[in-house]
Motif scaffolding. Structure first.
Motif, PDB file in Angstrom:
ATOM      1  N   ILE A   5       0.778  -1.144  -0.038  1.00 38.27           N
ATOM      2  CA  ILE A   5       0.090   0.103  -0.147  1.00 38.27           C
ATOM      3  C   ILE A   5       0.827   1.297  -0.186  1.00 38.27           C
ATOM      4  CG2 ILE A   5      -1.746   1.334   1.456  1.00 38.27           C
ATOM      5  CD1 ILE A   5      -2.950  -1.404   2.273  1.00 38.27           C
ATOM      6  N   LEU A   6       2.053   1.265   0.845  1.00 40.99           N
ATOM      7  CA  LEU A   6       2.670   2.489   0.779  1.00 40.99           C
ATOM      8  C   LEU A   6       3.596   2.786  -0.328  1.00 40.99           C
ATOM      9  CD1 LEU A   6       4.274   1.983   4.385  1.00 40.99           C
ATOM     10  CD2 LEU A   6       2.738   3.803   3.855  1.00 40.99           C
ATOM     11  N   MET A   7       3.867   1.786  -1.049  1.00 42.43           N
ATOM     12  CA  MET A   7       4.450   1.871  -2.559  1.00 42.43           C
ATOM     13  C   MET A   7       3.751   1.978  -3.679  1.00 42.43           C
ATOM     14  SD  MET A   7       8.014  -0.790  -1.950  1.00 42.43           S
ATOM     15  CE  MET A   7       9.302  -0.378  -0.959  1.00 42.43           C
TER      16      MET A   7
ATOM     17  N   TYR B 147       2.094  -9.490  -4.996  1.00 42.46           N
ATOM     18  CA  TYR B 147       0.926  -8.542  -5.129  1.00 42.46           C
ATOM     19  C   TYR B 147       1.076  -8.148  -6.615  1.00 42.46           C
ATOM     20  CZ  TYR B 147      -1.104  -3.711  -5.751  1.00 42.46           C
ATOM     21  OH  TYR B 147      -1.810  -2.906  -6.431  1.00 42.46           O
ATOM     22  N   GLN B 148       2.291  -7.960  -7.184  1.00 39.05           N
ATOM     23  CA  GLN B 148       2.694  -7.550  -8.408  1.00 39.05           C
ATOM     24  C   GLN B 148       2.064  -8.876  -9.503  1.00 39.05           C
ATOM     25  OE1 GLN B 148       6.597  -6.684  -8.434  1.00 39.05           O
ATOM     26  NE2 GLN B 148       6.206  -4.558  -7.894  1.00 39.05           N
TER      27      GLN B 148
ATOM     28  N   VAL C   7      -7.493 -10.261  -5.171  1.00 39.77           N
ATOM     29  CA  VAL C   7      -7.000 -11.519  -4.625  1.00 39.77           C
ATOM     30  C   VAL C   7      -5.786 -11.344  -3.479  1.00 39.77           C
ATOM     31  CG1 VAL C   7      -5.772 -13.631  -5.166  1.00 39.77           C
ATOM     32  CG2 VAL C   7      -7.736 -12.954  -6.693  1.00 39.77           C
ATOM     33  N   PRO C   8      -4.933 -10.414  -3.901  1.00 34.51           N
ATOM     34  CA  PRO C   8      -3.753 -10.149  -2.675  1.00 34.51           C
ATOM     35  C   PRO C   8      -4.434  -9.678  -1.479  1.00 34.51           C
ATOM     36  CG  PRO C   8      -3.699  -8.523  -4.886  1.00 34.51           C
ATOM     37  CD  PRO C   8      -4.512  -9.636  -5.053  1.00 34.51           C
ATOM     38  N   PHE C   9      -5.514  -8.766  -1.708  1.00 37.57           N
ATOM     39  CA  PHE C   9      -6.108  -8.058  -0.678  1.00 37.57           C
ATOM     40  C   PHE C   9      -6.780  -9.178   0.235  1.00 37.57           C
ATOM     41  CE2 PHE C   9      -5.307  -4.152  -2.528  1.00 37.57           C
ATOM     42  CZ  PHE C   9      -4.930  -3.199  -1.450  1.00 37.57           C
ATOM     43  N   TYR C  10      -7.470 -10.387  -0.379  1.00 42.07           N
ATOM     44  CA  TYR C  10      -8.025 -11.317   0.412  1.00 42.07           C
ATOM     45  C   TYR C  10      -7.049 -12.065   1.233  1.00 42.07           C
ATOM     46  CZ  TYR C  10     -12.614 -11.161  -1.707  1.00 42.07           C
ATOM     47  OH  TYR C  10     -13.975 -10.825  -2.177  1.00 42.07           O
ATOM     48  N   ILE C  11      -5.763 -12.423   0.633  1.00 43.91           N
ATOM     49  CA  ILE C  11      -4.644 -13.018   1.380  1.00 43.91           C
ATOM     50  C   ILE C  11      -4.069 -12.094   2.476  1.00 43.91           C
ATOM     51  CG2 ILE C  11      -2.279 -13.764   0.908  1.00 43.91           C
ATOM     52  CD1 ILE C  11      -2.884 -14.484  -1.804  1.00 43.91           C
ATOM     53  N   PHE C  12      -4.013 -10.830   2.302  1.00 39.97           N
ATOM     54  CA  PHE C  12      -3.491  -9.715   3.464  1.00 39.97           C
ATOM     55  C   PHE C  12      -4.547  -9.770   4.448  1.00 39.97           C
ATOM     56  CE2 PHE C  12      -1.206  -7.207  -0.076  1.00 39.97           C
ATOM     57  CZ  PHE C  12      -0.235  -8.246  -0.244  1.00 39.97           C
ATOM     58  N   ALA C  13      -6.077  -9.957   4.185  1.00 36.52           N
ATOM     59  CA  ALA C  13      -6.798  -9.707   5.233  1.00 36.52           C
ATOM     60  C   ALA C  13      -6.876 -10.972   6.065  1.00 36.52           C
ATOM     61  CB  ALA C  13      -8.160  -9.617   4.558  1.00 36.52           C
TER      62      ALA C  13
END
Length: 448
Positions: free
Chosen positions: A241-243, A378-379, A389-395
């Motif tokens: 998110i920061l990058m 993420y990339q 999909v990456p945000f589901y994994i992070f959650a």
């Protein structure tokens, strides 16, 4: 400022008026090479903090960062940016080990958490400066600002006192006493200095081999805690998110608020939340802040993931783009209240002095590897499956961390470094501080 550098600058570099032409492949490398620089700095970190001291190590990191800002300011080819990003990754790796270690060793335990948290407040102030300035000024302007800030550090750090712990390990008793008097603001420090000296002498006779991180029960638990917490920081989406903040918000399609304005709000909220957390960390406690922060962060990430799933299926339009913006702003607040700040504070608290450099270097290695892994994950997932999909994994990972915090993470609030070692062993600590007596460091074996 360097950690979040790619978020506002990648869209600028992709624009028609870019001062440096880049490709899609360059974008991936400009994000990843920061973490690679950190990995390259690990051997330096292990060597320097014990060989030349915490203070001089911070000074070395400042010099590297200053050089990087110059390279970015004069860059007319992407290779300049690669070298600069590598140098700043190396500098951050050194500073985020030496800095917390230095603070933990000079601070009274009553304010140790607050002072360690100030390091992160400075980091968040850097994000706010970067996000607030970069989109509206010439490309080189942020390099001037960054160079001035690091220049102040280069001038100021040589006048700072060194760690009494480090000075005593080098046999500099009188210098250690002088520096401790400066730090405590009083002449009568003999009892505390004697306690530190006894602890240092004891630790000189104790083993400090890499395998001791895993042989000792207390060290092993410290490694497990720091592995999970440092992994959780990145697999809660921090680096991603920061990058990539501006790119994520542009993908959301908001027409009511620009990505630049949202970026400023994001960094301001993070700074405010972290400030509140720093003032509360020595009162509320590490574990409860960590657990609550992780739960709320997980739900904020889940909201972002669900929005992008609905967007991908055509079930929401631009009029609903406020949902991920609000979720990410909530993320900024709840993440920095605990999960974004507690791990760096606890890293300097959990490891005994004899293996502290190795323990913190290992924690930093995990931090860098998982940061690099989260960026690559993420990339690649975004290209194949989309943003959801990456945000589901992070959650999911963040919610698991909340449970781990409640079940396994020890509470270190108000504890001396010695008491923390007893707690990690699962034993009842003795009285931490009696009238006129200081117990200031850790033990490897209990009296039993």
């Amino acid at each position: 400022m360097q950690f979040g550098w790619s978020a506002p600058f990648i869209p600028i570099l992709q624009g028609p008026d870019s001062p440096v032409k880049i490709t899609d492949e360059d974008i991936d490398w400009l994000e990843s090479i920061y973490m690679i620089g950190g990995l390259a700095g690990l051997p330096l970190t292990i060597y320097m903090v014990d060989r030349i001291g915490r203070q001089k190590t911070v000074l070395f990191a400042s010099s590297s960062s200053f050089t990087a800002w110059i390279l970015i300011g004069v860059a007319n080819h992407v290779n300049y940016l690669y070298i600069a990003r590598f140098l700043t990754g190396l500098a951050a790796d050194v500073a985020f080990v030496a800095g917390p270690m230095y603070v933990a060793e000079i601070a009274d335990q009553k304010i140790r958490g607050f002072l360690a948290g100030v390091i992160f407040l400075m980091m968040l102030a850097g994000f706010l400066i970067l996000y607030g300035v970069a989109p509206y000024v010439p490309f080189y302007a942020c390099s001037i600002i960054g160079g001035i800030i690091v220049g102040i550090q280069l001038v100021g750090v040589p006048f700072m006192p060194d760690s009494p712990y480090y000075l005593l390990t080098k046999g500099k008793h009188e210098k250690a006493k002088k520096h401790l008097q400066w730090l405590r603001g009083r002449e009568d420090v003999d009892k505390e200095l004697e306690a530190i000296a006894i602890a240092v002498e004891r630790q000189k006779s104790e083993r400090g081999r890499p395998q001791d991180l895993f042989i000792s029960k207390s060290n092993r638990k410290a490694v497990i805690v720091m592995t999970v917490l440092n992994t959780a920081q990145h697999f809660s989406g921090m680096a991603v998110i920061l990058m990539n903040l501006h790119s994520i918000l542009i993908a959301a399609g908001s027409v009511t608020i620009s990505s630049n304005v949202a970026g400023i709000l994001f960094s301001a909220i993070m700074l405010l939340a972290a400030t509140v957390s720093v003032f509360g960390i020595d009162h509320i406690g590490r574990r409860i802040l960590l657990a609550v922060s992780s739960f709320l962060t997980g739900f904020a990430l889940l909201a972002v993931a669900i929005f992008f799933t609905l967007q991908k299926r055509g079930l929401v339009g631009p009029e609903s783009a406020w949902i991920p913006i609000v979720a990410i702003l909530v993320y900024a607040a709840v993440f920095k209240c605990g999960l974004g700040i507690i791990p760096i504070v606890m890293t300097a608290e959990l490891f005994p002095t004899k293996v502290k450099a190795m323990g913190m270097a290992l924690a930093d290695l995990i931090f860098l590897l998982t940061g690099l892994a989260s960026i690559q994950l993420y990339q690649n997932l975004v290209r194949i499956y989309g943003l959801d999909v990456p945000f589901y994994i992070f959650a999911a990972f963040t919610l698991i961390t909340a449970v781990f915090s409640i079940v396994y993470v020890p509470e270190t609030k108000g504890k001396t470094l010695e008491e923390i070692q007893y707690i990690l062993k699962g034993e009842q600590p003795p009285a931490a501080k009696k009238e006129g007596t200081y117990v200031t460091d850790d033990v490897v074996e209990s009296p039993q």
